[in-house]
Design a protein around this motif. Structure first.
Motif, PDB file in Angstrom:
ATOM      1  N   PRO A  44       0.830  -1.215   0.000  1.00 12.49           N
ATOM      2  CA  PRO A  44       0.000   0.000   0.000  1.00 12.49           C
ATOM      3  C   PRO A  44       0.859   1.258   0.000  1.00 12.49           C
ATOM      4  N   ILE A  45       0.415   2.267  -0.723  1.00 14.68           N
ATOM      5  CA  ILE A  45       1.109   3.565  -0.752  1.00 14.68           C
ATOM      6  C   ILE A  45       0.079   4.621  -0.412  1.00 14.68           C
ATOM      7  N   LYS A  46       0.048   5.049   0.846  1.00 17.86           N
ATOM      8  CA  LYS A  46      -0.974   5.971   1.321  1.00 17.86           C
ATOM      9  C   LYS A  46      -0.429   7.356   1.652  1.00 17.86           C
ATOM     10  N   TYR A  47       0.882   7.450   1.822  1.00 19.28           N
ATOM     11  CA  TYR A  47       1.523   8.697   2.273  1.00 19.28           C
ATOM     12  C   TYR A  47       2.932   8.712   1.703  1.00 19.28           C
ATOM     13  N   VAL A  48       3.318   9.817   1.083  1.00 23.76           N
ATOM     14  CA  VAL A  48       4.681   9.956   0.557  1.00 23.76           C
ATOM     15  C   VAL A  48       5.216  11.321   0.963  1.00 23.76           C
ATOM     16  N   SER A  49       6.340  11.327   1.657  1.00 24.01           N
ATOM     17  CA  SER A  49       7.032  12.568   1.985  1.00 24.01           C
ATOM     18  C   SER A  49       8.313  12.644   1.159  1.00 24.01           C
ATOM     19  N   PHE A  50       9.072  13.697   1.368  1.00 24.29           N
ATOM     20  CA  PHE A  50      10.230  13.967   0.529  1.00 24.29           C
ATOM     21  C   PHE A  50      11.441  14.269   1.403  1.00 24.29           C
ATOM     22  N   PRO A  51      12.629  13.888   0.948  1.00 28.58           N
ATOM     23  CA  PRO A  51      13.815  14.025   1.805  1.00 28.58           C
ATOM     24  C   PRO A  51      14.230  15.475   2.024  1.00 28.58           C
ATOM     25  N   SER A  52      14.492  15.802   3.274  1.00 30.29           N
ATOM     26  CA  SER A  52      15.102  17.075   3.639  1.00 30.29           C
ATOM     27  C   SER A  52      16.585  16.814   3.887  1.00 30.29           C
ATOM     28  N   GLU A  53      17.305  17.847   4.271  1.00 34.90           N
ATOM     29  CA  GLU A  53      18.752  17.723   4.464  1.00 34.90           C
ATOM     30  C   GLU A  53      19.102  16.611   5.448  1.00 34.90           C
ATOM     31  N   ARG A  54      18.317  16.458   6.507  1.00 31.13           N
ATOM     32  CA  ARG A  54      18.631  15.479   7.540  1.00 31.13           C
ATOM     33  C   ARG A  54      18.233  14.057   7.174  1.00 31.13           C
ATOM     34  N   MET A  55      17.617  13.887   5.999  1.00 36.38           N
ATOM     35  CA  MET A  55      17.142  12.555   5.621  1.00 36.38           C
ATOM     36  C   MET A  55      17.905  11.957   4.449  1.00 36.38           C
ATOM     37  N   ARG A  56      19.087  12.465   4.193  1.00 40.76           N
ATOM     38  CA  ARG A  56      19.919  11.889   3.138  1.00 40.76           C
ATOM     39  C   ARG A  56      20.191  10.413   3.431  1.00 40.76           C
ATOM     40  N   SER A  57      20.127   9.594   2.367  1.00 43.32           N
ATOM     41  CA  SER A  57      20.426   8.152   2.483  1.00 43.32           C
ATOM     42  C   SER A  57      19.615   7.507   3.606  1.00 43.32           C
ATOM     43  N   TYR A  58      18.354   7.857   3.701  1.00 42.78           N
ATOM     44  CA  TYR A  58      17.500   7.408   4.802  1.00 42.78           C
ATOM     45  C   TYR A  58      17.445   5.885   4.913  1.00 42.78           C
ATOM     46  N   ALA A  59      17.387   5.185   3.794  1.00 45.82           N
ATOM     47  CA  ALA A  59      17.192   3.733   3.815  1.00 45.82           C
ATOM     48  C   ALA A  59      18.330   2.976   4.492  1.00 45.82           C
ATOM     49  N   VAL A  60      19.492   3.600   4.597  1.00 47.62           N
ATOM     50  CA  VAL A  60      20.632   2.936   5.258  1.00 47.62           C
ATOM     51  C   VAL A  60      21.070   3.706   6.495  1.00 47.62           C
ATOM     52  N   SER A  61      20.204   4.577   6.999  1.00 44.08           N
ATOM     53  CA  SER A  61      20.536   5.361   8.180  1.00 44.08           C
ATOM     54  C   SER A  61      20.300   4.546   9.442  1.00 44.08           C
ATOM     55  N   ALA A  62      20.767   5.077  10.566  1.00 41.88           N
ATOM     56  CA  ALA A  62      20.647   4.363  11.840  1.00 41.88           C
ATOM     57  C   ALA A  62      19.192   4.156  12.242  1.00 41.88           C
ATOM     58  N   CYS A  63      18.315   5.101  11.898  1.00 43.50           N
ATOM     59  CA  CYS A  63      16.915   4.959  12.304  1.00 43.50           C
ATOM     60  C   CYS A  63      16.216   3.816  11.570  1.00 43.50           C
ATOM     61  N   VAL A  64      16.867   3.270  10.554  1.00 46.12           N
ATOM     62  CA  VAL A  64      16.368   2.072   9.876  1.00 46.12           C
ATOM     63  C   VAL A  64      17.221   0.858  10.233  1.00 46.12           C
ATOM     64  N   ASN A  65      18.518   0.986  10.054  1.00 43.61           N
ATOM     65  CA  ASN A  65      19.421  -0.166  10.216  1.00 43.61           C
ATOM     66  C   ASN A  65      19.514  -0.683  11.644  1.00 43.61           C
TER      67      ASN A  65
END
Length: 341
Positions: free
Chosen positions: A198-219
């Motif tokens: 499901p795709i219900k909400y999409v936001s966009f990267p700001s400066e602090r969200m670079r490389s989000y998919a491999v950041s600590a808040c995910v990994n």
């Protein structure tokens, strides 16, 4: 940036604004609209709802996030509201057109009263709001009699929104890269039939969200890391197979600019009048709760994504810091040490 989709039937822009040190200037909102013009022109042809939130108390020092404004800010607010209305009408209505009443296009012809309720059922837990709207429903203004806060301001707009999707926009975030809105909406609409992704909400990267998919808040969380590995991909809009829409799961519900399903927004964020108190922000209240649920394996309930072109190495959003920005003239005073008494 163009896409050929019918904005009037698919998307409404919800713009929330409130007192800032720079009023009655419209520089903040103008900066946002200029970023639309440069990076996503569809946002200037969609329907728009502007919510004018107000202040709670007049104090010696502004604490705008808490609704506290100085006497100068309070004095300038009515003029600011009038200025923003004029700006929005000039940007969102065709010049020279006439509506059925032979009034200039964009003139608010319809006005009605509504209410924003919160907390337990009690007359004190209601705020009356005045709504004015153009004949073609292209432009709508919502003015509460008392401060709502960002959360209830968004809900007030969602309730009268006539489109399946909304773009929620705070007045101090500007776009800084091109957004393919048409293909993105196409992908979101196509996902309605696929409950597994499901795709219900999409936001966009700001400066602090670079490389989000491999950041600590995910990994740092195995469940989030595994979900990212399984769902992160390039989606293909059915109407334009040559275009790719890169998305990665997002484990938070941010207030910063985002596009979302109207129905999902109301059901997930505002299921009842108890969901949000007056003065609260969605990300402070719902964002934290949603992230905890996602850690526990309930991401699909929220279906949040981050637009992930080029692995989010380039920010798509720029924060204008509305609560502290003094406007162009005020910033010069601060920079060179000249402060008005």
């Amino acid at each position: 940036m163009g896409s050929g989709f019918d904005q009037s039937s698919l998307l409404t822009v919800i713009l929330t604004t409130s007192p800032t040190p720079s009023i009655p200037s419209t520089e903040l909102v103008s900066s946002v609209l200029r970023s639309f013009q440069r990076h996503c022109t569809e946002l200037l042809t969609a329907r728009v709802i502007v919510v004018f939130d107000t202040f709670e108390h007049v104090t010696a020092r502004s604490r705008l996030k808490k609704g506290q404004a100085t006497a100068k800010v309070a004095e300038n607010y009515n003029e600011y509201v009038a200025n923003v209305k004029e700006l929005i009408v000039s940007k969102y209505t065709p010049l020279g057109e006439k509506n059925p009443g032979n009034e200039p296009a964009g003139t608010p012809l319809k006005e009605w009263q509504d209410r924003a309720e919160f907390g337990l059922e009690n007359p004190r837990n209601e705020v009356s709001v005045t709504i004015t709207q153009t004949a073609d429903q292209q432009v709508t203004f919502i003015e509460p009699a008392a401060r709502l806060g960002f959360g209830l301001a968004v809900r007030a707009a969602l309730r009268i929104c006539g489109t399946p999707y909304v773009w929620v926009q705070q007045h101090d975030w500007a776009l800084s890269a091109d957004v393919p809105l048409g293909p993105l909406l196409d992908v979101m609409a196509n996902s309605e039939a696929d409950e597994t992704v499901p795709i219900k909400y999409v936001s966009f990267p700001s400066e602090r969200m670079r490389s989000y998919a491999v950041s600590a808040c995910v990994n740092d969380y195995p469940a989030l890391r595994d979900l990212t590995a399984s769902l992160k991909r390039d989606f293909t809009p059915p109407s334009n197979p040559e275009v790719k829409v890169p998305l990665t799961p997002l484990f938070f519900w941010y207030d910063k600019p985002h596009v979302a399903s109207t129905e999902h927004y109301l059901a997930r964020v505002f299921p009842s009048r108890l969901a949000m108190r007056r003065g609260e922000f969605i990300e402070d209240k719902i964002g934290q709760r949603a992230r905890q649920y996602m850690k526990e394996g309930q991401w699909h309930r929220w279906a949040c994504w981050l637009y992930y072109a080029d692995e989010a190495k380039v920010p798509y959003l720029r924060h204008l810091h509305g609560r502290t920005w003094e406007g162009a003239e005020g910033e010069l005073y601060l920079k060179f040490g000249y402060v008005e008494e």
